[in-house]
Design an enzyme around this catalytic site. Structure first.
Site, PDB file in Angstrom:
ATOM      1  N   VAL A 190       0.856  -1.184   0.000  1.00  0.00           N
ATOM      2  CA  VAL A 190       0.000   0.000   0.000  1.00  0.00           C
ATOM      3  C   VAL A 190       0.896   1.239   0.000  1.00  0.00           C
ATOM      4  CG1 VAL A 190      -1.928   1.178   1.102  1.00  0.00           C
ATOM      5  CG2 VAL A 190      -1.690  -1.314   1.321  1.00  0.00           C
ATOM      6  N   ASP A 192       7.556  -0.551   3.855  1.00  0.00           N
ATOM      7  CA  ASP A 192       7.816  -0.880   2.447  1.00  0.00           C
ATOM      8  C   ASP A 192       9.304  -1.019   2.180  1.00  0.00           C
ATOM      9  OD1 ASP A 192       8.165   1.876   2.914  1.00  0.00           O
ATOM     10  OD2 ASP A 192       7.516   2.441   0.903  1.00  0.00           O
TER      11      ASP A 192
END
Length: 255
Positions: free
Chosen positions: A7, A104
């Protein structure tokens, strides 16, 4: 089956994979959604009742994460969000506070280590450009973050009186303002990558792993050992899914 989610700041990448070890096990399907299309996750989950887990990294903020968790919960799946740790999947995190590293970036480092076991500069060119150094022993030594190509372009247009938000072309010697802006931005991106790479350039098998939606804009300018490597975050999440304890051990479809 596991649903993996990366995301990001502007979109969500997803991958369906089998519950098997390796860089992702067997990948059945993957794609991406804009933040305004999150409702389509319901269709994806409903179409694949064999999904037992949802594992993701989220840098888009708590509101987006909460909406994804709500959609998953409606299908009796608990969303598991990655939290960086001091070590995982053969990578050691030398951030001063390991838990504050972006999820991430952590997943991408783990994915990168599986693709290349030598020293690496892991570059993701998206909304922001991240540049992370991984040595040959799997130690994450640190990294840098700078505005991405489009953010740089918007910043110049929004904070100067006479520089337009215009499309230009790259030139070694720009002779109009639009080209000067575009070329300057690409020099900044490529220059940052090459400067960071200097720290591992003299080590055997050192390599830059480059991915992200803006990578094509400046990859041809780089004069360092380079390999394109897309979806490292999803690769890393796939490995993490099979590594044992993770951010939320209470997962799966409820009965």
């Amino acid at each position: 089956m596991i649903l993996l989610l990366d995301v990001g700041n502007t979109r969500l990448k997803w991958r369906l994979q089998a519950e098997a070890p390796g860089i992702g096990g067997t990948t059945f399907q993957e794609g991406n959604l804009g933040h305004g299309e999150l409702g389509r996750l319901t269709e994806l989950l409903a179409a694949h009742p064999e999904i037992q887990r949802l594992i993701g990294s989220n840098v888009a903020g708590p509101a987006v994460g909460a909406e994804i968790a709500r959609l998953a919960g409606a299908q009796r799946i608990t969303a598991e969000w990655l939290r960086p740790s001091a070590a995982q999947c053969g990578v050691r995190n030398h951030y001063l506070r390991p838990e504050t590293l972006g999820a991430d970036r952590w997943a991408a480092l783990i994915g990168a280590r599986a693709r290349h076991t030598g020293p690496a500069l892991v570059v993701t060119a998206g909304t922001a450009t991240t540049l992370d150094l991984l040595d040959g022993d799997g130690n994450f030594r640190g990294g840098a973050i700078l505005p991405g190509v489009e953010l740089m372009r918007q910043a110049l247009a929004g904070n100067t009186a006479q520089l337009p938000l215009a499309d230009g072309s790259y030139s070694e010697t720009p002779r109009n303002t639009a080209d000067a802006i575009h070329s300057g931005i690409l020099h900044a991106q490529a220059g940052a990558v090459e400067r960071m790479f200097r720290q591992i350039a003299d080590q055997p098998a050192a390599l830059c792993l480059l991915g992200g939606g803006a990578a094509d804009a400046f990859s041809s300018l780089l004069q360092i050992p380079l390999r394109r490597a897309e979806n490292l975050v999803l690769d890393g999440l796939g490995l993490i899914a099979h590594s044992g304890p993770h951010s939320n051990p209470h997962s799966g479809r409820s009965s």
